[in-house]
Scaffold this motif. Structure first.
Motif, mmCIF file in Angstrom:
data_model
loop_
_atom_site.group_PDB
_atom_site.id
_atom_site.type_symbol
_atom_site.label_atom_id
_atom_site.label_comp_id
_atom_site.label_asym_id
_atom_site.label_seq_id
_atom_site.Cartn_x
_atom_site.Cartn_y
_atom_site.Cartn_z
ATOM 1 N N TYR A 279 85.334 -14.362 33.234
ATOM 2 C CA TYR A 279 86.191 -14.318 32.042
ATOM 3 C C TYR A 279 87.404 -15.187 32.358
ATOM 4 C CZ TYR A 279 83.678 -9.905 31.115
ATOM 5 O OH TYR A 279 82.731 -8.938 30.899
ATOM 6 N N ARG B 182 76.501 -8.636 26.953
ATOM 7 C CA ARG B 182 77.037 -9.944 27.356
ATOM 8 C C ARG B 182 75.957 -10.649 28.146
ATOM 9 N NH1 ARG B 182 82.602 -9.944 26.740
ATOM 10 N NH2 ARG B 182 83.506 -7.873 26.594
ATOM 11 N N ALA C 23 84.420 -11.544 37.241
ATOM 12 C CA ALA C 23 84.216 -10.094 37.180
ATOM 13 C C ALA C 23 82.970 -9.690 37.963
ATOM 14 C CB ALA C 23 84.092 -9.645 35.733
ATOM 15 N N GLY D 82 88.257 -2.327 38.399
ATOM 16 C CA GLY D 82 88.144 -3.781 38.291
ATOM 17 C C GLY D 82 87.068 -4.395 39.174
ATOM 18 N N THR E 87 81.179 -4.455 33.662
ATOM 19 C CA THR E 87 80.578 -5.776 33.407
ATOM 20 C C THR E 87 79.091 -5.742 33.763
ATOM 21 O OG1 THR E 87 82.702 -6.809 33.882
ATOM 22 C CG2 THR E 87 80.753 -8.234 33.992
ATOM 23 N N VAL F 185 88.931 -15.054 35.817
ATOM 24 C CA VAL F 185 88.505 -13.836 36.532
ATOM 25 C C VAL F 185 86.990 -13.834 36.716
ATOM 26 C CG1 VAL F 185 88.439 -11.299 36.480
ATOM 27 C CG2 VAL F 185 90.411 -12.513 35.540
HETATM 28 N N1 LIG Z 1 86.563 -9.086 28.273
HETATM 29 C C1 LIG Z 1 87.241 -9.377 29.383
HETATM 30 N N2 LIG Z 1 88.109 -10.404 29.410
HETATM 31 C C2 LIG Z 1 88.795 -10.713 30.526
HETATM 32 N N3 LIG Z 1 88.676 -10.054 31.690
HETATM 33 C C3 LIG Z 1 87.828 -9.023 31.737
HETATM 34 C C4 LIG Z 1 87.075 -8.632 30.585
HETATM 35 N N4 LIG Z 1 86.314 -7.561 30.932
HETATM 36 C C5 LIG Z 1 86.589 -7.313 32.225
HETATM 37 N N5 LIG Z 1 87.489 -8.175 32.716
HETATM 38 C C6 LIG Z 1 88.002 -8.248 34.091
HETATM 39 O O1 LIG Z 1 86.887 -8.302 34.958
HETATM 40 C C7 LIG Z 1 87.095 -7.503 36.120
HETATM 41 C C8 LIG Z 1 85.995 -6.456 36.229
HETATM 42 O O2 LIG Z 1 86.175 -5.527 35.169
HETATM 43 P P1 LIG Z 1 85.196 -4.297 34.903
HETATM 44 O O3 LIG Z 1 85.686 -3.614 33.673
HETATM 45 O O4 LIG Z 1 83.793 -4.760 34.924
HETATM 46 O O5 LIG Z 1 85.474 -3.402 36.198
HETATM 47 P P2 LIG Z 1 85.173 -1.853 36.445
HETATM 48 O O6 LIG Z 1 84.637 -1.780 37.835
HETATM 49 O O7 LIG Z 1 84.336 -1.297 35.363
HETATM 50 O O8 LIG Z 1 86.631 -1.239 36.404
HETATM 51 P P3 LIG Z 1 87.128 0.270 36.021
HETATM 52 O O9 LIG Z 1 86.718 1.161 37.149
HETATM 53 O O10 LIG Z 1 88.612 0.085 35.985
HETATM 54 O O11 LIG Z 1 86.528 0.643 34.702
HETATM 55 C C9 LIG Z 1 88.496 -6.933 35.999
HETATM 56 O O12 LIG Z 1 89.373 -7.779 36.702
HETATM 57 C C10 LIG Z 1 88.754 -6.993 34.504
HETATM 58 O O13 LIG Z 1 90.133 -7.111 34.245
#
Ligand SMILES: Nc1ncnc2c1ncn2[C@@H]1O[C@H](COP(=O)(O)OP(=O)(O)OP(=O)(O)O)[C@@H](O)[C@H]1O
Length: 325
Positions: free
Chosen positions: A21, A61, A26, A47, A52, A24
């Motif tokens: 993204y 996605r 992800a 994060g 994702t 980032v």
């Molecule tokens: N739509 C988006 N646009 C920009 N950055 C994103 C988007 N979705 C996720 N990210 C970024 O991608 C990274 C992974 O996010 P993700 O939500 O997959 O993590 P997670 O392991 O599910 O986190 P959490 O435990 O906080 O829910 C993070 O840095 C997040 O800020």
């Protein structure tokens, strides 16, 4: 009946799947396969890329070019529209004005292999909520309704994003017993969670994500062993102060150390060597106990070590297929 799906196709297959993204990353080159009948916990700090991963898996996605995600040998979109996947996500509101029964009936009608609504309500343990208006449910009740929607039909894969958030202890217990029943029918269950004791209790396999990469992949026992740290506890008879603490800290493998009177608790990366050296010093420990870390402690040890490595080198930890990456 003919089918295009090979019988041996993994339930889930990520091949070099990344998702970026903007700046980032992800998800960073995830390669992993889940097999029919496995119950898999997806863990990772905030994060790390868990949501994702689930978004890619459900076809919400697409992975970046060069990566691939397959469910039962086909695309996520086809697997989802074919009714092979039931999902319970955190995001997305439920229709607030309708009754629970109506919502469940709709999910059953839309599922290509939908069950009767009564059965779904009973399996999810929400028969008593059937006539309630969705918008008036508590957070934990809403989660149980989401679970009902995820199990509205005969899906082969059930995907749950932090399913027990907001549930009280009783609701959690009955949720996991319903989930175990789903797994016992041969379904693959994948759930992301921050509750490590649930992963420890329920999952056959644990995946740990860190900075979008697969840091560890194994059973809960294997993940605990991967942390490579054991707890040692004992008491000493006579405790000369000052010198003793320095001696204990100098034992091989010793990390954290707590002294409370004659009671000693420490962590060691080489418990055998620590204990041998203890005897060699002539310090005879009583009530000696050597135990492994819990999954939560192992998780913290693994992810903080990976974080230190990543910060030091300003790179992400290198990946491999199994074990610590
Ligand atoms: N739509 C988006 N646009 C920009 N950055 C994103 C988007 N979705 C996720 N990210 C970024 O991608 C990274 C992974 O996010 P993700 O939500 O997959 O993590 P997670 O392991 O599910 O986190 P959490 O435990 O906080 O829910 C993070 O840095 C997040 O800020």
């Amino acid at each position: 009946m003919t089918t295009t799906t090979p019988p041996t196709a993994p339930a889930v297959e990520f091949t070099s799947a990344s998702k970026t993204y903007g700046s980032v990353r992800a998800l960073d080159g995830l390669t992993v396969s889940l097999h029919p009948g496995e119950t898999v916990a997806l863990l990772g700090p905030n994060g790390a890329g868990k949501s994702t991963t689930l978004d890619l898996l459900l076809g919400l996605r697409n992975p970046d070019a060069g990566g691939r995600v397959r469910l039962f040998g086909t695309t996520p979109r086809r697997a989802v529209t074919g009714g092979r996947v039931g999902a319970m996500l955190q995001s997305g509101g439920l229709m607030e004005g309708v009754r629970v029964r109506e919502l469940v009936e709709l999910a059953c009608a839309l599922h290509p292999k939908g069950y009767p609504a009564e059965r779904v309500l009973a399996t999810a343990g929400i028969t008593e909520l059937a006539e309630r208006t969705v918008g008036k449910l508590s957070g934990g009740q809403e989660q149980r309704v989401r679970f009902a929607l995820a199990t509205a039909g005969d899906s082969d894969l059930i995907v749950l994003d932090e399913p027990t958030t907001g549930m009280d202890v009783t609701a959690r217990r009955s949720f996991w017993s319903a989930m175990r029943a789903q797994a016992a029918q041969g379904r693959t269950v994948l759930f992301a969670t921050h509750y490590l004791e649930e992963a420890d209790e329920v999952a056959d396999r644990v995946l740990v994500l860190h900075r979008g990469r697969l840091l560890a992949d194994g059973s809960a026992a294997e993940i605990k062993a991967m942390a490579g740290v054991r707890r040692i506890g004992f008491t000493l008879e006579a405790v000369p102060d000052g010198v003793l603490e320095a001696q204990l800290r100098a034992l091989p493998g010793v990390g954290e150390l707590h002294l409370a009177g004659s009671a000693v608790r420490l962590r060691s990366t080489d418990a055998d060597a620590t204990v041998q050296a203890l005897y060699a010093l002539g310090l005879y420990p009583r009530r000696l106990e050597v135990t492994g870390l819990g999954l939560e402690e192992a998780f913290v040890a693994l992810t903080s070590r990976a974080e230190e490595r990543a910060e030091k080198t300003d790179q992400r930890p290198a990946g491999q297929k199994a074990g610590i990456k």
